[in-house]
Design an enzyme around this catalytic site. Structure first.
Site, PDB file in Angstrom:
ATOM      1  N   ASP A 283     -20.961 -32.470  15.027  1.00 39.80           N
ATOM      2  CA  ASP A 283     -22.160 -32.400  14.199  1.00 39.80           C
ATOM      3  C   ASP A 283     -22.719 -33.794  13.881  1.00 39.80           C
ATOM      4  O   ASP A 283     -21.957 -34.751  13.698  1.00 39.80           O
ATOM      5  CB  ASP A 283     -21.799 -31.709  12.890  1.00 39.80           C
ATOM      6  CG  ASP A 283     -22.982 -31.040  12.252  1.00 39.80           C
ATOM      7  OD1 ASP A 283     -23.080 -29.808  12.364  1.00 39.80           O
ATOM      8  OD2 ASP A 283     -23.817 -31.759  11.650  1.00 39.80           O
TER       9      ASP A 283
ATOM     10  N   HIS B 168     -25.040 -24.332  10.871  1.00 42.44           N
ATOM     11  CA  HIS B 168     -24.434 -25.212  11.883  1.00 42.44           C
ATOM     12  C   HIS B 168     -23.287 -24.498  12.597  1.00 42.44           C
ATOM     13  O   HIS B 168     -23.068 -24.686  13.786  1.00 42.44           O
ATOM     14  CB  HIS B 168     -23.920 -26.501  11.220  1.00 42.44           C
ATOM     15  CG  HIS B 168     -25.030 -27.373  10.713  1.00 42.44           C
ATOM     16  ND1 HIS B 168     -25.156 -28.698  11.061  1.00 42.44           N
ATOM     17  CD2 HIS B 168     -26.080 -27.109   9.904  1.00 42.44           C
ATOM     18  CE1 HIS B 168     -26.239 -29.205  10.479  1.00 42.44           C
ATOM     19  NE2 HIS B 168     -26.803 -28.258   9.754  1.00 42.44           N
TER      20      HIS B 168
END
Ligand code: UDP
Length: 484
Positions: A132, A21
């Site tokens: 996120d 990520h």
């Protein structure tokens, strides 16, 4: 190179603390700042150390561009986590295999950031926050200060649509056993999966409840930023924009932004090998003669499986670079996960990287001719951008969906076997299966056709991010809309 006629856009990027990520978030921050925006990446003290070097390298090359970090406090012990546990890596690396429960606990703990995020939003008043998917509380925090929050999943349209169609239709509830195949209703392409390959659908578990929160926050968000390009998965991009998200912008493949040696070498962790040595080794090999084998930043295999991979590699006779998430160095002692004398026999033919590999440098090298991948989305996009046919070996999460895209929709991959979650946990892919898949990806008419399709996609991937390309245009319209 600023293309925006508006005032400077300030974007906050807040990735989950996991390499898969953080890497695309860093790429995204670099991309936005190269288009004239000011980018700020939010992270924790230990993760800032990983990001600092590539950020410095980028700033050295582009002194006029703005990219920075804001470091949030993350007191692990106070939060009930082991000291120094600021990255999912902590649980998945060789010595700390605590399994999925601790990762989930880690995800939940990130709510601790909410207050710090609110303070930052209040004092800096950015134009938008790209946070996120695993930070559902970020939507509410941003709303308080009228800052639009966008969601970043880190995966592509195909898997997002697959998840949606499964959740809406619940096809798994109409079948008798976990390995009985079913067609996913509504999803273009008549894609078949089994219950043991899906991650959506069980809302009764703690994780399921958390995912409901994630989805609810997404519905309330201002839209979704997707690391993909339209030409890769047009049917699914259209489906997603029509039925799933109210707004979505595809701005990838983000990895393509990294063009120079430094950019590619500095992505992610410190590599466990001298990059120059690795490239020299590849230079000594014929074009398209090396297979690169990596299972990403999280997956690790039991010794029995590693032995089968080694034996399959040896039997195939293919040159290889194999990344194994074991101790960073070879201690000279016999390692239980390697067949006796393996490295000695493979000298000149294969290279094992213990730990972290400079993946982009390897994939983009002309000697690399194939990629055995766990189907993590970043890896798939990097493989696509490098024009490589793949051997697919999904092990967790949405990787089983991504495999379908690679093998059945794009038709640039060969499956190593019928992979399901239970098989990953309890079964074994045999050396014969490894050998067969490697041969299939390199030899024969179908292999040539597959390689041809992969090369065409690589051209499209690069064109998408060039001026006038689909991802370039999507980013432009995003910047224009939110700067004004
Ligand atoms: N990666 C790398 N070296 C390694 C392992 C992974 O550079 O030894 C990078 C890889 O290039 C990709 C990311 O880490 O950008 C992994 O992300 P992906 O989505 O493929 O898988 P995950 O690690 O999230 O399962």
């Amino acid at each position: 190179m600023s293309t925006s006629p508006h005032r400077k856009l300030h974007v906050l990027f807040f990735p989950m603390m996991a390499h898969g990520h953080m890497i695309p978030a860093l790429d995204m921050a670099k991309l936005f700042s190269s288009r004239g925006a000011k980018s700020t990446i939010l992270t924790t003290p230990l993760n800032s150390k990983i990001l600092q070097k590539p950020i410095d390298a980028f700033k050295n090359l582009n002194p006029s561009l703005e990219i920075d970090m804001e470091i949030f406090n993350f007191p692990c012990a106070q939060l009930g986590l082991p000291e120094g546990c600021e990255n999912v890596d902590f649980f998945t690396s060789n010595n700390n295999n605590d399994g999925g429960y601790m990762i989930f606990k880690f995800f939940k703990t990130t709510r601790f950031f909410k207050e710090q995020l609110e303070k930052l939003l209040e004092t800096t008043r950015p134009d938008c926050l790209i946070a996120d998917m695993f930070f559902p509380w970020a939507t509410e925090a941003a709303e308080k200060f009228h800052v639009p929050r966008f969601v970043f999943h880190g995966t592509g349209y195909f898997s997002l649509c697959t998840g949606y169609c499964i959740r809406v239709n619940q096809p798994q509830k109409r079948i008798a056993s976990s390995c009985e195949p079913f067609v996913i209703p509504d999803l273009p392409g008549d894609i078949v999966l089994t219950q043991d390959q899906i991650i959506d659908g069980d809302d009764e578990t703690e994780m399921g409840k958390f995912m409901i929160e994630v989805r609810e926050s997404e519905v309330k968000s201002s839209g979704v930023i997707v690391n993909s390009f339209y030409e890769l998965e047009p049917d699914y991009a259209d489906f997603y924009k029509r039925f799933v998200a109210k707004r979505a912008w595809n701005i990838g493949p983000l990895s393509v932004l990294n063009r120079g040696f430094e950019d590619k070498a500095e992505r992610g962790k410190k590599t466990s090998i001298d990059e120059v040595e690795c490239l020299e080794w590849l230079d000594s090999k014929k074009p398209e003669s090396v297979i690169y084998i990596s299972f990403g930043s999280m997956a690790s295999f039991k010794n029995e499986q590693l032995i089968e991979i080694a034996a399959g590699l040896e039997a195939s006779g293919t040159n290889f670079i194999w990344v194994v998430r074991k101790n960073d160095e070879n201690t000279g002692e016999e390692e239980e996960w390697l067949p006796k004398g393996f490295e000695e026999r493979m000298k000149g033919k294969g290279m094992i990287i213990r730990g972290w590999a400079p993946q982009m440098l390897i994939l983009d090298h002309q000697a690399t001719g194939g990629f055995v991948t766990h189907c993590g989305w970043n890896s798939i996009l990097e493989g696509v951008a490098a024009g490589l046919p793949m051997v697919t070996w999904p092990v967790a999460a949405e990787q089983f969906y991504n495999e379908k895209l690679v093998t059945e929709v794009l038709r640039i991959g060969v499956r190593v076997g019928e992979m399901r979650r239970l098989k990953v946990m309890e079964g074994l892919i045999s050396r014969e299966e490894v050998e067969t898949a490697l041969r299939e990806v390199f030899v024969g008419e179908e292999a040539e056709e597959r390689r041809g399709r992969a090369k065409k996609l690589a051209v499209m991937a690069k064109a998408a991010v060039e001026e006038g390309g689909s991802s370039f245009n999507d980013l432009n319209s995003f910047i224009e809309e939110f700067s004004s």
